[in-house]
Design a protein around this motif. Sequence first.
Motif, mmCIF file in Angstrom:
data_model
loop_
_atom_site.group_PDB
_atom_site.id
_atom_site.type_symbol
_atom_site.label_atom_id
_atom_site.label_comp_id
_atom_site.label_asym_id
_atom_site.label_seq_id
_atom_site.Cartn_x
_atom_site.Cartn_y
_atom_site.Cartn_z
ATOM 1 N N SER A 161 26.617 35.546 -47.076
ATOM 2 C CA SER A 161 26.121 34.179 -46.928
ATOM 3 C C SER A 161 26.221 33.441 -48.253
ATOM 4 O O SER A 161 26.562 34.018 -49.292
ATOM 5 C CB SER A 161 24.654 34.214 -46.488
ATOM 6 N N VAL A 162 25.887 32.166 -48.229
ATOM 7 C CA VAL A 162 25.827 31.372 -49.467
ATOM 8 C C VAL A 162 24.815 31.996 -50.424
ATOM 9 O O VAL A 162 25.038 32.045 -51.639
ATOM 10 C CB VAL A 162 25.453 29.907 -49.148
ATOM 11 N N ASN B 119 25.430 33.232 -54.212
ATOM 12 C CA ASN B 119 24.558 32.734 -55.286
ATOM 13 C C ASN B 119 23.989 33.887 -56.109
ATOM 14 O O ASN B 119 23.975 33.849 -57.345
ATOM 15 C CB ASN B 119 23.427 31.902 -54.677
ATOM 16 N N ASP C 163 30.981 28.378 -44.304
ATOM 17 C CA ASP C 163 30.214 28.127 -45.526
ATOM 18 C C ASP C 163 31.081 28.063 -46.783
ATOM 19 O O ASP C 163 30.553 27.916 -47.884
ATOM 20 C CB ASP C 163 29.174 29.247 -45.720
ATOM 21 N N GLU D 250 30.585 25.077 -49.088
ATOM 22 C CA GLU D 250 29.316 25.154 -49.815
ATOM 23 C C GLU D 250 29.386 26.215 -50.911
ATOM 24 O O GLU D 250 28.846 26.025 -52.012
ATOM 25 C CB GLU D 250 28.184 25.466 -48.842
ATOM 26 N N MET D 251 30.053 27.339 -50.626
ATOM 27 C CA MET D 251 30.211 28.401 -51.632
ATOM 28 C C MET D 251 31.030 27.900 -52.822
ATOM 29 O O MET D 251 30.685 28.162 -53.985
ATOM 30 C CB MET D 251 30.907 29.618 -51.019
#
Length: 461
Positions: free
Chosen positions: A312-313, A317, A355, A358-359
Motif C-alpha cells: 500500500s501507500v 511510506n 495507488d 500517489e506513491m
Amino acid sequence: MIKVIFHDEDICRNIFEFIRTQLPSYENKKDMEISIRDNINYLEILISSKEINKTILVKKVEDKRELKFNIKRELYKNLYNYFDNEDPWGILTGVRPVKLVLSLLEKNSIEKTKEILKNYYLLNDDSINLCLDIAKTELSYLYPVNRNRYSLYIHIPFCPTKCSYCSFLTLDNNKKNTKIYTDYLIEELKYYSQFVKNPPHTVYIGGGTPTSIDIKELEEIIRTVNIYYKKPLEFTVECGRPDTINKEILLMLKEMGVNRISINPQSMNNKTLKNIGRSHSVEDILLSYDIAKKIGFESINMDLILGLPGESVEDVNYSLNKVISLDPENITIHTLSLKNGSDLYKNKNFSNCNDIDEMLKLTKSLTKKNDYIPYYMYRQKRMLGNGENIGYSKVSKESIYNMVMMEEKETILGFGMCSTSKFYYPEKNKILKTMNYRNLKDYINKNNKVSKSKYINDFKF
C-alpha cells in the motif's frame, strides 16, 4: 484485446504500445480495433470498440518518425476521456525522455523546449519540470561531449534466487558455471584492452548479482580491469542482494578500488520480500548497509520498487522513510514493470495498482524534503500507472555511469553474455550497437572477440 491493422508493421507496433499504455483495461478484458486506411494525402483512422466509435484524419508526412507522433497525438486527443488514468507523459512512450530534452536544449532555449514538450509531445507541467531539472544536472557531467571517452559495463548473470518481477536471463549459480564464465569473461576483457590506452570514465559491474559468485572470481575480474584498463573516475559494483554480502566481500571491493555499490532492498517489509522471492530479511539489509557504511564507500545506492504485490501507500511510506533514515548517497525508485518472462506476469500475480500516482507523488515529496535531487530517469513498457524510474542523489553524489548509459552521450563497451556495446558517434549523433551472445554455450564456444571489433577502431580510447 487491442488490434491494430495497417500495412506498416512498425507503425502498428508503435500505436499498439501507445494505446495499451493508455488503455490497459482493453489489453485483456475488452476488444478494440484500430484500422488505418492509407489515402493520398492523409490517413483515415477508424477506432472501434463497445464504448468507442470514432474516425480521425491524420495528414501524411514523409518523415516516418514525425508521422508516428502525429498519429499518437490525434489518438491522444480523441481518446483522452477514455484513459484509465490521467497521463503525465502525453504521447511519449520511449525509454529516455531526458535524452529527448537534452537534444531539444541543444537547439532551443528553455522556454522553447517547454513549449515543444507541452504542445507537441503533450507532457504535463510536472513531467516537463522533472525532465528539465534532471537535464540541468546531467549537462555538467555529459557536456562537452568527448568522442573518445568510454565506460565499461561488465555483466554477471548469476543470482541466488530469481525474484518474481525479474525477466533477466540468469544461469544456475554453481561453482562450475561461475568458474567457466569468469575465465571467458576475463579473456574477453584482456583481448579488448589492446584497443584502449586511456582509463575508462566509469566501470559498472552489474547483473544478476555480481556478489553471488565466489569472492576470488569477482576479485579476479576487478583485478583484470585495474591492470588492463586502469582506474576509472567511478567504479560501481551491484551488491544488490544483502544475502550475498559480508564483511570479507565488502573489504575486498573497497581495497580493489570500488567506490560505489548498490544494496537493494526493493521493500523494507519482510512479508513483501518473502512474497517476491527475496531470500533475505529487512534485518539483513540493515546489517549489510551498516558494514558497508563503516568500511567507507564513497557512495551507496539503495533501490525500492513501487507497486509490489500487496503493498500500500503506507508500506511505501514506511520503506522510503526507513531507507532515508540510513542516509545513503543514492536512492533509486522504480515503478513495477510487468515484464514478459517474469513469474509475476506469467502467474498474473498483480493488479493494475491504482495507488501508483500517489506513491510517486509521495516519493518525490519525501526525497525533496530530505535533500535528494532527481539526477536520471527512464521508463519501461508495462509500467504500472505508466510511471517512471527515477534516480535520486545527494548533491555531487550522482552516478556518472547511470547518466551516460541512459542518455547515450558516451561509448559503453559491454563485456559478458547478454551485454550490449554502444558506440557513440557525436558528429552524426548516432549510436551503433553490438550484442554478445545470450547463452553460456554460445558465449563460450563462439568468438566474442569479433563482436566489438567492427567499430572499436573508429575511436581513440
